[in-house]
Write a protein that holds these residues in place. Sequence first.
Motif, PDB file in Angstrom:
ATOM      1  N   GLU A  39      -0.735   2.847  -7.568  1.00  0.00           N
ATOM      2  CA  GLU A  39      -2.647   2.428  -7.014  1.00  0.00           C
ATOM      3  C   GLU A  39      -3.171   1.269  -8.006  1.00  0.00           C
ATOM      4  O   GLU A  39      -3.457   0.625  -7.776  1.00  0.00           O
ATOM      5  CB  GLU A  39      -3.497   4.196  -8.063  1.00  0.00           C
ATOM      6  CG  GLU A  39      -4.699   4.079  -7.386  1.00  0.00           C
ATOM      7  CD  GLU A  39      -4.965   5.116  -7.755  1.00  0.00           C
ATOM      8  OE1 GLU A  39      -6.822   5.011  -7.324  1.00  0.00           O
ATOM      9  OE2 GLU A  39      -4.004   6.281  -7.947  1.00  0.00           O
ATOM     10  N   LEU A  43      -9.641   3.671  -2.490  1.00  0.00           N
ATOM     11  CA  LEU A  43      -8.746   2.980  -3.619  1.00  0.00           C
ATOM     12  C   LEU A  43     -10.017   2.255  -4.343  1.00  0.00           C
ATOM     13  O   LEU A  43     -10.433   0.935  -3.631  1.00  0.00           O
ATOM     14  CB  LEU A  43      -7.437   1.652  -2.481  1.00  0.00           C
ATOM     15  CG  LEU A  43      -7.112   0.995  -3.749  1.00  0.00           C
ATOM     16  CD1 LEU A  43      -5.947   1.868  -4.258  1.00  0.00           C
ATOM     17  CD2 LEU A  43      -5.752   0.051  -2.723  1.00  0.00           C
ATOM     18  N   GLU A 102      -8.816  11.028   2.684  1.00  0.00           N
ATOM     19  CA  GLU A 102      -8.397   9.923   1.899  1.00  0.00           C
ATOM     20  C   GLU A 102      -8.031   9.937   1.133  1.00  0.00           C
ATOM     21  O   GLU A 102      -9.870   9.911   0.774  1.00  0.00           O
ATOM     22  CB  GLU A 102      -8.268   8.552   3.257  1.00  0.00           C
ATOM     23  CG  GLU A 102     -10.672   8.716   3.094  1.00  0.00           C
ATOM     24  CD  GLU A 102     -10.728   7.182   3.850  1.00  0.00           C
ATOM     25  OE1 GLU A 102     -11.559   6.463   3.552  1.00  0.00           O
ATOM     26  OE2 GLU A 102      -9.889   7.240   5.002  1.00  0.00           O
ATOM     27  N   ARG A 103      -7.634   8.897   0.461  1.00  0.00           N
ATOM     28  CA  ARG A 103      -7.638   8.911  -1.158  1.00  0.00           C
ATOM     29  C   ARG A 103      -8.595   7.174  -0.912  1.00  0.00           C
ATOM     30  O   ARG A 103      -8.297   6.627   0.394  1.00  0.00           O
ATOM     31  CB  ARG A 103      -6.373   8.517  -1.869  1.00  0.00           C
ATOM     32  CG  ARG A 103      -5.470   9.278  -1.429  1.00  0.00           C
ATOM     33  CD  ARG A 103      -3.885   9.315  -2.112  1.00  0.00           C
ATOM     34  NE  ARG A 103      -3.416   8.277  -1.729  1.00  0.00           N
ATOM     35  CZ  ARG A 103      -2.127   7.638  -2.063  1.00  0.00           C
ATOM     36  NH1 ARG A 103      -1.980   8.119  -3.466  1.00  0.00           N
ATOM     37  NH2 ARG A 103      -1.216   6.668  -1.033  1.00  0.00           N
ATOM     38  N   ASN A 129      -2.082  -2.344  -6.707  1.00  0.00           N
ATOM     39  CA  ASN A 129      -3.302  -2.268  -5.087  1.00  0.00           C
ATOM     40  C   ASN A 129      -5.154  -2.052  -5.763  1.00  0.00           C
ATOM     41  O   ASN A 129      -5.504  -3.050  -5.135  1.00  0.00           O
ATOM     42  CB  ASN A 129      -3.392  -0.653  -4.291  1.00  0.00           C
ATOM     43  CG  ASN A 129      -1.734  -0.472  -3.965  1.00  0.00           C
ATOM     44  OD1 ASN A 129      -1.323  -1.960  -2.661  1.00  0.00           O
ATOM     45  ND2 ASN A 129      -0.869   0.098  -3.865  1.00  0.00           N
ATOM     46  N   ARG A 130      -5.454  -1.532  -6.714  1.00  0.00           N
ATOM     47  CA  ARG A 130      -6.632  -1.266  -7.196  1.00  0.00           C
ATOM     48  C   ARG A 130      -6.812  -3.092  -8.152  1.00  0.00           C
ATOM     49  O   ARG A 130      -7.541  -3.923  -7.524  1.00  0.00           O
ATOM     50  CB  ARG A 130      -6.592  -0.938  -8.551  1.00  0.00           C
ATOM     51  CG  ARG A 130      -6.883   0.561  -7.865  1.00  0.00           C
ATOM     52  CD  ARG A 130      -7.532   2.154  -9.547  1.00  0.00           C
ATOM     53  NE  ARG A 130      -8.360   1.217 -10.064  1.00  0.00           N
ATOM     54  CZ  ARG A 130      -9.298   1.109 -11.147  1.00  0.00           C
ATOM     55  NH1 ARG A 130      -8.305   2.227 -11.736  1.00  0.00           N
ATOM     56  NH2 ARG A 130     -10.860   1.265 -11.226  1.00  0.00           N
ATOM     57  N   GLY A 171       0.635  -1.506  -0.250  1.00  0.00           N
ATOM     58  CA  GLY A 171       0.183   0.366   0.272  1.00  0.00           C
ATOM     59  C   GLY A 171       0.937   1.241  -0.271  1.00  0.00           C
ATOM     60  O   GLY A 171       0.087   2.418  -0.878  1.00  0.00           O
ATOM     61  N   VAL A 172       1.946   1.229   0.650  1.00  0.00           N
ATOM     62  CA  VAL A 172       2.965   2.398   0.621  1.00  0.00           C
ATOM     63  C   VAL A 172       4.025   2.541  -0.983  1.00  0.00           C
ATOM     64  O   VAL A 172       3.889   3.313  -0.871  1.00  0.00           O
ATOM     65  CB  VAL A 172       3.492   2.561   2.044  1.00  0.00           C
ATOM     66  CG1 VAL A 172       4.731   3.310   2.354  1.00  0.00           C
ATOM     67  CG2 VAL A 172       3.318   2.099   3.231  1.00  0.00           C
ATOM     68  N   PHE A 192      -2.975   2.257   1.705  1.00  0.00           N
ATOM     69  CA  PHE A 192      -2.619   3.476   1.053  1.00  0.00           C
ATOM     70  C   PHE A 192      -3.346   4.798   1.133  1.00  0.00           C
ATOM     71  O   PHE A 192      -2.963   5.823   0.282  1.00  0.00           O
ATOM     72  CB  PHE A 192      -3.780   3.186  -0.496  1.00  0.00           C
ATOM     73  CG  PHE A 192      -3.497   3.741  -1.699  1.00  0.00           C
ATOM     74  CD1 PHE A 192      -2.707   3.583  -2.521  1.00  0.00           C
ATOM     75  CD2 PHE A 192      -4.794   4.244  -2.067  1.00  0.00           C
ATOM     76  CE1 PHE A 192      -2.738   4.355  -4.096  1.00  0.00           C
ATOM     77  CE2 PHE A 192      -5.094   5.156  -3.189  1.00  0.00           C
ATOM     78  CZ  PHE A 192      -3.802   5.259  -4.077  1.00  0.00           C
ATOM     79  N   ASN A 193      -4.541   4.945   1.857  1.00  0.00           N
ATOM     80  CA  ASN A 193      -4.863   5.788   1.950  1.00  0.00           C
ATOM     81  C   ASN A 193      -4.625   6.720   3.673  1.00  0.00           C
ATOM     82  O   ASN A 193      -5.187   7.463   4.095  1.00  0.00           O
ATOM     83  CB  ASN A 193      -6.669   5.619   1.898  1.00  0.00           C
ATOM     84  CG  ASN A 193      -6.814   4.569   2.979  1.00  0.00           C
ATOM     85  OD1 ASN A 193      -6.017   4.295   4.469  1.00  0.00           O
ATOM     86  ND2 ASN A 193      -8.130   3.985   2.607  1.00  0.00           N
ATOM     87  N   ALA A 230      -3.598  -3.311   2.495  1.00  0.00           N
ATOM     88  CA  ALA A 230      -2.815  -1.739   1.529  1.00  0.00           C
ATOM     89  C   ALA A 230      -4.150  -1.431   0.859  1.00  0.00           C
ATOM     90  O   ALA A 230      -3.570  -0.120   0.821  1.00  0.00           O
ATOM     91  CB  ALA A 230      -2.568  -3.021  -0.263  1.00  0.00           C
ATOM     92  N   GLY A 231      -4.765  -1.535   1.222  1.00  0.00           N
ATOM     93  CA  GLY A 231      -6.178  -0.233   0.563  1.00  0.00           C
ATOM     94  C   GLY A 231      -5.919   0.590   2.377  1.00  0.00           C
ATOM     95  O   GLY A 231      -5.580   1.470   2.366  1.00  0.00           O
TER      96      GLY A 231
END
Length: 389
Positions: free
Chosen positions: A28, A119, A116-117, A31-32, A23-24, A191-192, A187-188
């Motif tokens: 993207e 995913l 937050e972003r 991760n999707r 995730g870091v 990511f956010n 991971a999600g």
Amino acid sequence: MKQIFSNLLFKVFIAIVLGVVFGVYLPEWINRIFATFNAFFGQFLNFSIPLIIMGLIMPAIADLGKGAGKMLLLTAAIAYGSTLFSGFLTYFTASSVFPGLLESQVDSAMSISETERELLPYFSITIPPMLDVMSSLVFAFIIGLGLSFQENSGLGKVVKDFQLIIMQLIEKVIIPLLPLYILGIFAGMAFNGKVYAVLSVFLKIIGVIFALHILLLLLQYVIAGMITKKNPVRLLVTMLPAYFTALGTQSSAATIPVTLEQTLKNGVSEKVAGFVVPLCATIHLSGSIMKITACAMALMILHGMPFTFTLFAGFIFMLGIAMVAAPGVPGGAIMAAIGILHSMLGFNEEMQGLMIALYIAMDSFGTACNVTGDGAISLVVNRCTKSIT
């Protein structure tokens, strides 16, 4: 080494670490892919939950209704009472400790949620369940109770076959895919930006639950010692081989031989121990309900969801019944409970995934608490049956 790599707890730990790293550091679009898998697996899990409830609870209730008379009722009542006591002890402790303990994580989670972003999966498939959770529970109770009065029932054989299918679904499909599902969840969150708050919560919850389960065992053996007029510390020390065996096996069923042997050493008759220990391996889940209640409350606090005593009281009573059907595999109790978390507490797919990860992380300690408590119940039943006869 082969045993380590096949251990579910080890797989979940690796999944969490990889999820945070992916995730870091990964782009993207990669991760999707995990988000897409999670979207599908989450739908499949929701579809499977009513089937799991019916496939496990129907034969469990049917079997509990047969044979053994007064000893069965006495053991089931004590085991269910012990499970409920553990659930309410956990509720009152967690509701007092967690709000202050998790305050900083709640503030950081709230600030992250504003920016937050998200995913998103590449695509999603909707798989609606054939029944909702409460309908499947009621149906399972009706069929299970009906079968408990039937001899050589054709439907009983069908229910047993259905149970085998559901067990295979859990053991061969759901449990093996859970680490990948957990990887996608972390991971999600990485990511956010939510992963630090969640991991901090994990460590605090595990510490509180470990202290609680030691307290519960002491209380169980103090009560058993008072009833049997024996030294509770000596009784508990005698059961320690069963405790440490359960830490390794993560299965109450696999620990039965050791639990039985140590229970006999505490002075329980062979007849009582041979009946109570295998039965309690299925129906006594004080350690499991402790983990689920504490983790559920912590996640609700973290997500800003309100909770009340009335809400959790109904949840604990229902959970104590539903977990009777938990199969003897690591993570079985949480699979039996996941539908109730959704229907009664309003858990979404991410929260369900976090519950599974938290539960499996502490599975050994919960199982050890369950089987050690079985020894205390055996002592009480042994004393009560002597007084009855």
